[in-house]
Design a protein around this motif. Structure first.
Motif, PDB file in Angstrom:
ATOM      1  N   PHE A 193       0.828  -1.208   0.000  1.00 41.32           N
ATOM      2  CA  PHE A 193       0.000   0.000   0.000  1.00 41.32           C
ATOM      3  C   PHE A 193       0.861   1.256   0.000  1.00 41.32           C
ATOM      4  O   PHE A 193       0.656   2.175  -0.822  1.00 41.32           O
ATOM      5  N   PHE A 194       1.831   1.335   0.894  1.00 40.53           N
ATOM      6  CA  PHE A 194       2.654   2.530   0.981  1.00 40.53           C
ATOM      7  C   PHE A 194       3.561   2.697  -0.237  1.00 40.53           C
ATOM      8  O   PHE A 194       3.822   3.825  -0.668  1.00 40.53           O
ATOM      9  N   GLU A 195       4.028   1.599  -0.796  1.00 36.95           N
ATOM     10  CA  GLU A 195       4.826   1.708  -2.024  1.00 36.95           C
ATOM     11  C   GLU A 195       3.978   2.291  -3.156  1.00 36.95           C
ATOM     12  O   GLU A 195       4.454   3.133  -3.932  1.00 36.95           O
ATOM     13  N   SER A 196       2.735   1.865  -3.243  1.00 38.91           N
ATOM     14  CA  SER A 196       1.837   2.383  -4.281  1.00 38.91           C
ATOM     15  C   SER A 196       1.530   3.858  -4.050  1.00 38.91           C
ATOM     16  O   SER A 196       1.583   4.673  -4.988  1.00 38.91           O
ATOM     17  N   MET A 197       1.198   4.206  -2.809  1.00 42.72           N
ATOM     18  CA  MET A 197       0.823   5.583  -2.505  1.00 42.72           C
ATOM     19  C   MET A 197       2.013   6.535  -2.635  1.00 42.72           C
ATOM     20  O   MET A 197       1.841   7.704  -2.989  1.00 42.72           O
ATOM     21  N   PHE A 198       3.203   6.053  -2.345  1.00 41.74           N
ATOM     22  CA  PHE A 198       4.403   6.872  -2.512  1.00 41.74           C
ATOM     23  C   PHE A 198       4.525   7.330  -3.969  1.00 41.74           C
ATOM     24  O   PHE A 198       4.787   8.496  -4.252  1.00 41.74           O
ATOM     25  N   LYS A 199       4.289   6.402  -4.903  1.00 37.88           N
ATOM     26  CA  LYS A 199       4.396   6.719  -6.324  1.00 37.88           C
ATOM     27  C   LYS A 199       3.258   7.623  -6.794  1.00 37.88           C
ATOM     28  O   LYS A 199       3.427   8.454  -7.687  1.00 37.88           O
ATOM     29  N   ILE A 200       2.088   7.453  -6.180  1.00 41.20           N
ATOM     30  CA  ILE A 200       0.913   8.231  -6.594  1.00 41.20           C
ATOM     31  C   ILE A 200       0.899   9.625  -5.961  1.00 41.20           C
ATOM     32  O   ILE A 200       0.647  10.625  -6.640  1.00 41.20           O
ATOM     33  N   ALA A 201       1.177   9.697  -4.668  1.00 46.05           N
ATOM     34  CA  ALA A 201       0.953  10.922  -3.906  1.00 46.05           C
ATOM     35  C   ALA A 201       2.144  11.872  -3.881  1.00 46.05           C
ATOM     36  O   ALA A 201       1.964  13.098  -3.824  1.00 46.05           O
ATOM     37  N   VAL A 202       3.362  11.335  -3.897  1.00 45.13           N
ATOM     38  CA  VAL A 202       4.551  12.180  -3.740  1.00 45.13           C
ATOM     39  C   VAL A 202       5.016  12.666  -5.111  1.00 45.13           C
ATOM     40  O   VAL A 202       5.173  11.857  -6.034  1.00 45.13           O
ATOM     41  N   PRO A 203       5.250  13.969  -5.284  1.00 47.64           N
ATOM     42  CA  PRO A 203       5.711  14.489  -6.585  1.00 47.64           C
ATOM     43  C   PRO A 203       6.990  13.786  -7.051  1.00 47.64           C
ATOM     44  O   PRO A 203       7.840  13.414  -6.241  1.00 47.64           O
ATOM     45  N   ASP A 204       7.109  13.623  -8.360  1.00 46.51           N
ATOM     46  CA  ASP A 204       8.255  12.899  -8.925  1.00 46.51           C
ATOM     47  C   ASP A 204       9.584  13.493  -8.480  1.00 46.51           C
ATOM     48  O   ASP A 204      10.530  12.766  -8.176  1.00 46.51           O
ATOM     49  N   SER A 205       9.677  14.821  -8.470  1.00 43.70           N
ATOM     50  CA  SER A 205      10.938  15.464  -8.089  1.00 43.70           C
ATOM     51  C   SER A 205      11.304  15.159  -6.641  1.00 43.70           C
ATOM     52  O   SER A 205      12.485  14.999  -6.300  1.00 43.70           O
ATOM     53  N   ILE A 206      10.288  15.043  -5.779  1.00 43.95           N
ATOM     54  CA  ILE A 206      10.540  14.750  -4.365  1.00 43.95           C
ATOM     55  C   ILE A 206      10.878  13.275  -4.183  1.00 43.95           C
ATOM     56  O   ILE A 206      11.710  12.919  -3.340  1.00 43.95           O
ATOM     57  N   GLN A 207      10.238  12.407  -4.984  1.00 44.00           N
ATOM     58  CA  GLN A 207      10.619  10.994  -4.942  1.00 44.00           C
ATOM     59  C   GLN A 207      12.108  10.837  -5.222  1.00 44.00           C
ATOM     60  O   GLN A 207      12.820  10.105  -4.520  1.00 44.00           O
ATOM     61  N   LYS A 208      12.576  11.518  -6.245  1.00 42.43           N
ATOM     62  CA  LYS A 208      13.989  11.440  -6.618  1.00 42.43           C
ATOM     63  C   LYS A 208      14.871  12.001  -5.508  1.00 42.43           C
ATOM     64  O   LYS A 208      15.909  11.419  -5.158  1.00 42.43           O
ATOM     65  N   GLN A 209      14.435  13.124  -4.935  1.00 39.65           N
ATOM     66  CA  GLN A 209      15.205  13.755  -3.866  1.00 39.65           C
ATOM     67  C   GLN A 209      15.298  12.843  -2.649  1.00 39.65           C
ATOM     68  O   GLN A 209      16.367  12.722  -2.031  1.00 39.65           O
ATOM     69  N   ILE A 210      14.192  12.195  -2.312  1.00 33.79           N
ATOM     70  CA  ILE A 210      14.185  11.292  -1.159  1.00 33.79           C
ATOM     71  C   ILE A 210      15.098  10.098  -1.412  1.00 33.79           C
ATOM     72  O   ILE A 210      15.857   9.664  -0.524  1.00 33.79           O
ATOM     73  N   GLN A 211      15.049   9.559  -2.618  1.00 36.47           N
ATOM     74  CA  GLN A 211      15.899   8.415  -2.958  1.00 36.47           C
ATOM     75  C   GLN A 211      17.377   8.779  -2.905  1.00 36.47           C
ATOM     76  O   GLN A 211      18.220   7.962  -2.529  1.00 36.47           O
ATOM     77  N   GLU A 212      17.717  10.018  -3.273  1.00 40.06           N
ATOM     78  CA  GLU A 212      19.119  10.437  -3.321  1.00 40.06           C
ATOM     79  C   GLU A 212      19.614  11.003  -1.992  1.00 40.06           C
ATOM     80  O   GLU A 212      20.764  10.773  -1.600  1.00 40.06           O
ATOM     81  N   GLU A 213      18.764  11.748  -1.303  1.00 38.66           N
ATOM     82  CA  GLU A 213      19.215  12.479  -0.120  1.00 38.66           C
ATOM     83  C   GLU A 213      18.461  12.118   1.158  1.00 38.66           C
ATOM     84  O   GLU A 213      18.868  12.532   2.249  1.00 38.66           O
TER      85      GLU A 213
END
Length: 338
Positions: A193-213
């Motif tokens: 559920f959280f993996e799905s919602m992370f991709k849906i709810a969190v902006p793409d730029s922030i997803q990348k930022q979270i993965q990197e930093e």
């Protein structure tokens, strides 16, 4: 220090029934309850309520879907509210960027809220004075906002024309079965559920930022640091004045609709770094948006270098080719010691 920006109940106990009734009326204020979260770090309420000093529920905290409207705004008004000053909060919510649930149980500073409701602020009324300007009348807050930030940080705001922080609270990570959170048509477990919602709810730029930093835990506490400063308007001619000014800060507070008389005082105030400022001049208006990292760096550097000096932000209108005045923020910042 000068920053030069070329930029654009408790109720009194009484044996007198009449006096007590009057005090009760004074100590009750109608308000809505809302929830807000940053655009970058969306959240959603599972269940929650605020209560009185006996932990009797006053009203629920609205479960109005995902909140990501921004830390500087009040969130969705969904029919929840009351008129009794709360003393307690109980809240469970999902934090999609962090892929976890948080739970908060805490006492609220009722006396501090009551004092703020009583004090209120001035707004423009319906009547005009001899000069044709609207007279200022007393008003007060109309919203209690529960603002959510990364790391289980929860801040309670009172909002209206102005917006002030009441307290900062700390939620703890908890477990909620996703099937209890909402109808789980996909039969996902919590991790899915959280993996799905992370991709849906969190902006793409922030997803990348979270993965990197990673998630910037503590950022919103940095926003809460306050500095002594003021905005100083340098008009392009003697006729121009700021008729109204609205200031929003990264810490979530707002100073709303400052009048010319207040601006003319040019008083230093203890406030967070600016998020945006809207100036309404005699004929034109403009909005200045500030970069948070630049402002944190500027203010911290100046405070460290000149610890006993307040700061000025100078606003100087320039002209576009058309001759229309504008105030556009440039990256050029000059520091001068007063």
């Amino acid at each position: 220090t000068l920053i030069l920006l070329f930029c654009n109940l408790f109720i009194m106990q009484s044996c007198n029934k009449e006096a007590k009734t009057k005090t009760m009326t004074q100590d009750q204020f109608n308000y809505a309850v809302t929830v807000s979260a940053p655009k970058e770090y969306p959240c959603e309420v599972h269940i929650g309520y605020i209560a009185d000093d006996k932990k009797k529920m006053i009203t629920g905290i609205p479960k109005a879907g995902m909140e990501a409207g921004g830390w500087q705004y009040d969130g969705t008004i969904a029919g929840m509210g009351g008129n009794i000053i709360p003393s307690y909060i109980n809240l469970t919510y999902a934090a999609y960027a962090e892929k976890k649930f948080y739970h908060l149980e805490a006492e609220l500073p009722r006396d501090k809220m009551l004092e703020a409701f009583r004090k209120g602020f001035l707004i423009e009324g319906d009547e005009r004075d001899a000069n044709g300007k609207y007279k200022l009348v007393h008003s007060t807050y109309s919203t209690i906002t529960v603002a959510l930030a990364p790391g289980g940080m929860v801040v309670i705001f009172l909002g209206g024309s102005d917006r002030i922080e009441i307290c900062r609270l700390q939620a703890k990570e908890t477990f909620v079965d996703v099937n209890d959170f909402f109808q789980n048509a996909d039969n996902e477990n919590n991790q899915q559920f959280f993996e799905s919602m992370f991709k849906i709810a969190v902006p793409d730029s922030i997803q990348k930022q979270i993965q990197e930093e990673g998630i910037p835990f503590g950022l919103y506490d940095k926003y809460r640091k306050k500095y002594q400063y003021r905005f100083v308007f340098k008009p392009y001619d003697e006729k121009d004045v700021i008729e109204t000014e609205v200031d929003r800060y990264y810490n979530g507070e707002i100073t709303g609709f400052l009048q010319p008389e207040e601006n003319a005082k040019e008083e230093y105030k203890n406030q967070g770094i600016p998020y945006n400022v809207c100036f309404y001049f005699t004929k034109y208006n403009t909005e200045i948006v500030f970069d948070d990292q630049e402002m944190l760096s500027v203010f911290d550097s100046l405070q460290k270098k000149y610890p006993s000096k307040p700061m000025d932000i100078i606003v100087k209108p320039t002209f576009e080719v058309s001759g229309r005045p504008s105030t556009s923020c440039l990256s050029l910042i000059e520091f001068l010691a007063l």
